[in-house]
Design a protein around this motif. Structure first.
Motif, PDB file in Angstrom:
ATOM      1  N   THR A 231       0.845  -1.194   0.000  1.00  0.00           N
ATOM      2  CA  THR A 231       0.000   0.000   0.000  1.00  0.00           C
ATOM      3  C   THR A 231       0.882   1.247   0.000  1.00  0.00           C
ATOM      4  O   THR A 231       1.852   1.324   0.764  1.00  0.00           O
ATOM      5  CB  THR A 231      -0.917   0.022   1.239  1.00  0.00           C
ATOM      6  N   VAL A 232       0.539   2.200  -0.863  1.00  0.00           N
ATOM      7  CA  VAL A 232       1.264   3.468  -0.912  1.00  0.00           C
ATOM      8  C   VAL A 232       0.256   4.609  -0.965  1.00  0.00           C
ATOM      9  O   VAL A 232      -0.897   4.426  -1.350  1.00  0.00           O
ATOM     10  CB  VAL A 232       2.205   3.543  -2.140  1.00  0.00           C
ATOM     11  N   GLY A 233       0.698   5.792  -0.556  1.00  0.00           N
ATOM     12  CA  GLY A 233      -0.133   6.986  -0.661  1.00  0.00           C
ATOM     13  C   GLY A 233       0.018   7.615  -2.036  1.00  0.00           C
ATOM     14  O   GLY A 233       1.015   7.396  -2.735  1.00  0.00           O
ATOM     15  N   HIS A 234      -0.957   8.415  -2.397  1.00  0.00           N
ATOM     16  CA  HIS A 234      -0.924   9.026  -3.724  1.00  0.00           C
ATOM     17  C   HIS A 234       0.262   9.970  -3.906  1.00  0.00           C
ATOM     18  O   HIS A 234       0.753  10.139  -5.018  1.00  0.00           O
ATOM     19  CB  HIS A 234      -2.229   9.787  -3.990  1.00  0.00           C
ATOM     20  N   HIS A 235       0.701  10.567  -2.829  1.00  0.00           N
ATOM     21  CA  HIS A 235       1.762  11.569  -2.953  1.00  0.00           C
ATOM     22  C   HIS A 235       2.979  11.201  -2.107  1.00  0.00           C
ATOM     23  O   HIS A 235       3.737  12.075  -1.682  1.00  0.00           O
ATOM     24  CB  HIS A 235       1.225  12.945  -2.557  1.00  0.00           C
ATOM     25  N   ASP A 236       3.166   9.906  -1.881  1.00  0.00           N
ATOM     26  CA  ASP A 236       4.337   9.457  -1.122  1.00  0.00           C
ATOM     27  C   ASP A 236       5.624   9.862  -1.831  1.00  0.00           C
ATOM     28  O   ASP A 236       5.711   9.832  -3.072  1.00  0.00           O
ATOM     29  CB  ASP A 236       4.323   7.931  -0.976  1.00  0.00           C
ATOM     30  N   VAL A 237       6.608  10.230  -1.037  1.00  0.00           N
ATOM     31  CA  VAL A 237       7.954  10.484  -1.554  1.00  0.00           C
ATOM     32  C   VAL A 237       8.853   9.385  -0.997  1.00  0.00           C
ATOM     33  O   VAL A 237       9.096   9.310   0.202  1.00  0.00           O
ATOM     34  CB  VAL A 237       8.464  11.874  -1.131  1.00  0.00           C
ATOM     35  N   ARG A 238       9.306   8.513  -1.869  1.00  0.00           N
ATOM     36  CA  ARG A 238      10.118   7.375  -1.456  1.00  0.00           C
ATOM     37  C   ARG A 238      11.284   7.207  -2.428  1.00  0.00           C
ATOM     38  O   ARG A 238      11.285   7.766  -3.523  1.00  0.00           O
ATOM     39  CB  ARG A 238       9.289   6.080  -1.452  1.00  0.00           C
ATOM     40  N   ASP A 239      12.243   6.407  -2.024  1.00  0.00           N
ATOM     41  CA  ASP A 239      13.257   5.933  -2.961  1.00  0.00           C
ATOM     42  C   ASP A 239      12.592   4.785  -3.711  1.00  0.00           C
ATOM     43  O   ASP A 239      12.659   3.623  -3.296  1.00  0.00           O
ATOM     44  CB  ASP A 239      14.503   5.458  -2.204  1.00  0.00           C
ATOM     45  N   TRP A 240      11.920   5.118  -4.799  1.00  0.00           N
ATOM     46  CA  TRP A 240      11.054   4.140  -5.447  1.00  0.00           C
ATOM     47  C   TRP A 240      11.827   2.945  -5.992  1.00  0.00           C
ATOM     48  O   TRP A 240      11.338   1.820  -5.978  1.00  0.00           O
ATOM     49  CB  TRP A 240      10.235   4.804  -6.552  1.00  0.00           C
ATOM     50  N   ASN A 241      13.043   3.184  -6.483  1.00  0.00           N
ATOM     51  CA  ASN A 241      13.814   2.053  -6.999  1.00  0.00           C
ATOM     52  C   ASN A 241      14.080   1.033  -5.892  1.00  0.00           C
ATOM     53  O   ASN A 241      13.901  -0.173  -6.078  1.00  0.00           O
ATOM     54  CB  ASN A 241      15.137   2.546  -7.596  1.00  0.00           C
TER      55      ASN A 241
END
Length: 330
Positions: A231-241
């Motif tokens: 589960t993720v938020g619509h505007h999450d800021v993550r190290d997506w890789n």
């Protein structure tokens, strides 16, 4: 002004209708805007209602194999209750919310082979006619795009996409079908897995990400569920890789815990499919190559239906469905 189709059930001299969507791709959960343009016939007509239907071409598994058909996944009344004078031209603007789970039809401006349409129904003087059909183009949400971008940078490639009738058990799925994006694994995982399938289930609060590996193995064991959900938020800021790579590692570990031929329980919950699913699909007529790199997950068509043909097919596919509806309405 060009009107696409005379309303057949109203006969010669009836009004015509043309629905024009706002330019550009729509997004799940956002407004779909445009206007329905009407032109009066050879007499005055009372317009009882104007409705828009969102329609998808969906594949269904059943005991006899696989078939496909049109599924209406939302419907909106956008006008009506007025008299359209002889020869009068009138525009009825609309703004309707797309369901959060509306499938994505393009990535970086390239079609994925998903067929969606907006069908207009006009009810005039007691007669109904589905008189206009327009292709619906839907771009990914920011979180969806970030995840797909990360997969591309990790070396995964797009193979195909389709819409499957049924529900994924244990999720908050709302629509009667879900989108599967089939991916070729990154080289580092190629010896462990042949294919990854990705499903996004968006909702107002965020996004469920469902990952599944090697379903095409065709082995089915009741009661096991070897898919993983995040589960993720619509505007999450993550190290997506790093995040997405961790998801893939967890998926592969999860799969390994059930052996090399794991079972995939979300199809087991779909009793109406009438049997297990062998997972062998090519999507809606397209064959795509791996074209992944720093720019993200690219779509490269190498055979079958090219993007333009997918667009042309929208009308062909739904026209047949429209004719059946009109016969039903008699």
């Amino acid at each position: 002004m060009v009107f696409k189709r005379l309303l057949g059930s109203l006969g010669v001299g009836g009004p015509t209708v043309d629905t024009v969507l706002a330019p550009g791709a729509a997004r799940p959960g956002a407004a779909l805007t445009g206007e329905v343009r009407l032109k009066g016939g050879t007499a005055d007509f009372d317009v009882e209602h104007i409705a828009l239907e969102l329609v998808a071409r969906v594949e269904a598994e059943h005991a006899e194999g696989e078939s496909e058909g049109a599924v209406v996944f939302d419907r909106f009344l956008v006008g009506g209750g007025f008299r359209l004078a002889e020869g009068e031209e009138r525009a009825v603007p609309f703004s309707v919310p797309l369901p959060w789970e509306t499938p994505v039809t393009e990535l970086y401006g390239q079609g994925l082979g998903i067929v969606l349409g907006v069908r207009t129904e006009l009810s005039v003087a007691g007669a109904r006619d589905k008189g206009d059909l327009d292709q619906l183009t839907v771009a990914p949400l920011p979180a969806q795009e970030a995840i797909l971008e990360a997969l591309g940078q990790l070396g995964f490639g797009f193979r195909s996409a389709d819409l499957e009738y049924g529900r994924i058990g244990g999720t908050g799925q709302q629509l009667p079908f879900y989108q599967e994006i089939e991916l070729v694994p990154a080289p580092r995982y190629a010896h462990q897995v042949n294919e990854i399938e990705l499903t996004f289930l968006a909702h107002p609060g965020g996004l469920e990400v469902v990952l599944e590996a090697d379903k095409r193995g065709g082995f089915f064991t009741e009661g096991h569920d070897a898919l993983t959900r995040f589960t993720v938020g619509h505007h999450d800021v993550r190290d997506w890789n790093a995040e997405v790579d961790g998801w893939i590692r967890e998926l592969i570990d999860h799969r390994a815990s059930y052996g090399s031929h794991a079972s995939y329980g979300h199809h087991g919950h779909e009793e109406h499919h009438g049997g297990h699913h062998d997972g062998h699909r090519s999507g809606p007529g397209i064959g795509t190559a791996v074209a992944a790199g720093a720019a993200g997950l690219a779509v490269g068509v190498v055979g079958g239906m090219v993007a333009a043909e997918v667009v042309d097919e929208v009308g062909d596919f739904f026209e047949g469905d429209d004719e059946g509806d009109e016969e039903d309405e008699g």
